[in-house]
Design an enzyme around this catalytic site. Structure first.
Site, PDB file in Angstrom:
ATOM      1  NE  ARG A 103      96.500  35.259 -17.432  1.00 49.63           N
ATOM      2  CZ  ARG A 103      95.720  34.416 -18.123  1.00 49.63           C
ATOM      3  NH1 ARG A 103      96.229  33.267 -18.555  1.00 49.63           N
ATOM      4  NH2 ARG A 103      94.469  34.730 -18.391  1.00 49.63           N
ATOM      5  CE  LYS A 142      92.929  35.661 -13.648  1.00 46.59           C
ATOM      6  NZ  LYS A 142      92.689  37.051 -14.102  1.00 46.59           N
ATOM      7  NE  ARG A 166      97.433  37.891 -20.692  1.00 47.11           N
ATOM      8  CZ  ARG A 166      96.835  36.770 -21.073  1.00 47.11           C
ATOM      9  NH1 ARG A 166      97.480  35.913 -21.841  1.00 47.11           N
ATOM     10  NH2 ARG A 166      95.599  36.508 -20.700  1.00 47.11           N
ATOM     11  CG  HIS A 185      91.538  37.175 -20.931  1.00 48.99           C
ATOM     12  ND1 HIS A 185      90.783  38.068 -20.223  1.00 48.99           N
ATOM     13  CD2 HIS A 185      92.818  37.494 -20.674  1.00 48.99           C
ATOM     14  CE1 HIS A 185      91.579  38.896 -19.571  1.00 48.99           C
ATOM     15  NE2 HIS A 185      92.831  38.575 -19.827  1.00 48.99           N
ATOM     16  CE1 TYR A 211      90.694  53.437 -28.530  1.00 52.34           C
ATOM     17  CE2 TYR A 211      92.738  52.640 -29.506  1.00 52.34           C
ATOM     18  CZ  TYR A 211      91.876  53.677 -29.221  1.00 52.34           C
ATOM     19  OH  TYR A 211      92.175  54.937 -29.643  1.00 52.34           O
TER      20      TYR A 211
END
Length: 305
Positions: free
Chosen positions: A155, A180, A260, A283, A292
């Site tokens: 990030r 994060k 990213r 994450h 996807y």
């Protein structure tokens, strides 16, 4: 041919779960809507050689998640929609709650989260476009920035916080000390990334600090030997994109976060597991963008960036 659950213990678990959702008034509308996803999960476990619920771990849960993403609809064509996958996972969470309540398991296994939020605002670069940006870099710093943003999937705030001690060239690991939610993680670096960072540290960063009375530990320094801010890093990337003179690339308005997303997409295309991608990026949830490529089931050689 309609499938049936063969394991008697699984039949009992399904029956108990059926009562569980009835008591909580979940069964409104289609009486089987909360039952079918768990039924399919138990069938999948049997076909995977698992006949004891206590042997189910987070590994199996994530494998089932991957199966749902790739699984075609029972009726019609195409893969399952986002809402259907989300509902399957919701019912699986209810099932785990029921297992814990009945002491069938001592510890709940991880059930992945699924976000059906559109990520159209995030532009993804192709591998060819990433190569183009690399080819038009004019300094080791630019290659180093591209390497940590794309090659390591960091990030913007994580890049801004990087120090030279976080780049462990000897082990090929990059340390994110405070990602994060204050999470620490170690990110593997490819040989190419290690080489670009080494050249920046030895040949350019050293010269920037030469003669300075105050020595900064930040990885990325501006021309005044001060730590680069997130905004300055973003401006440098914009300059790098403009250097390509590729109109289609420039108009995409690529940000560091787009890089990213790009590496996540490319990892998925190259058949990387969902859990690896999640861990690599630090994450807590699996994002639609990262799924996807897995839905498409493309198979391409892994590019060493």
């Amino acid at each position: 041919m309609k499938k049936t659950i063969q394991t008697s213990a699984f039949q009992k678990l399904l029956k108990n779960y059926d009562q569980f959702v009835k008591v909580r008034n979940y069964k409104t509308g289609n009486s089987n809507m909360y039952l079918i996803p768990v039924f399919e999960f138990l069938i999948w476990l049997e076909e995977s050689g698992i006949t004891a619920i206590k042997n189910v771990s987070s590994k199996e849960s994530i494998s089932y998640f991957e199966y749902l993403i790739a699984r075609p609809k029972h009726r019609g064509t195409g893969a399952l929609g986002g809402k259907t996958i989300k509902f399957h996972l919701f019912t699986l969470g209810l099932f785990v709650s029921n297992l814990l309540e009945n002491k069938e398991i001592q510890k709940g296994f991880y059930v992945p989260s699924y976000s059906n939020q559109s990520e159209n605002s995030r532009n993804i670069l192709s591998v060819a476009e990433i190569k183009t940006v690399y080819e038009h870099c004019q300094s080791h710093k630019e290659r180093a920035l591209l390497s940590v943003a794309y090659g390591c999937g960091l990030r913007r705030s994580e890049i801004e916080a990087l120090g030279i001690r976080d780049i462990q060239l000897s082990t090929g690991m990059l340390i994110v000390r405070k990602g994060k939610n204050d999470k620490r993680r170690e990110v593997p670096m490819s040989n190419t990334v290690v080489e670009y960072l080494k050249k920046y540290l030895v040949e350019e960063r050293y010269q920037i600090q030469e003669g300075q009375t105050t020595i900064s530990e930040a990885l990325f320094l501006n021309n005044k030997a001060k730590p680069m801010t997130g905004e300055q890093l973003g401006d440098l990337l914009k300059k790098m994109i403009e250097q390509t003179h590729k109109y289609d690339l420039i108009q995409k308005e690529i940000t560091l976060h787009c890089l990213r997303h790009s590496i996540a997409y490319h990892l998925g295309e190259n058949n990387a597991g969902i859990e690896f991608i999640r861990t690599f990026l630090g994450h807590s949830q699996i994002n639609t963008t990262y799924l996807y490529a897995i839905k498409n089931k493309k198979r391409k050689p892994v590019t060493n960036f």
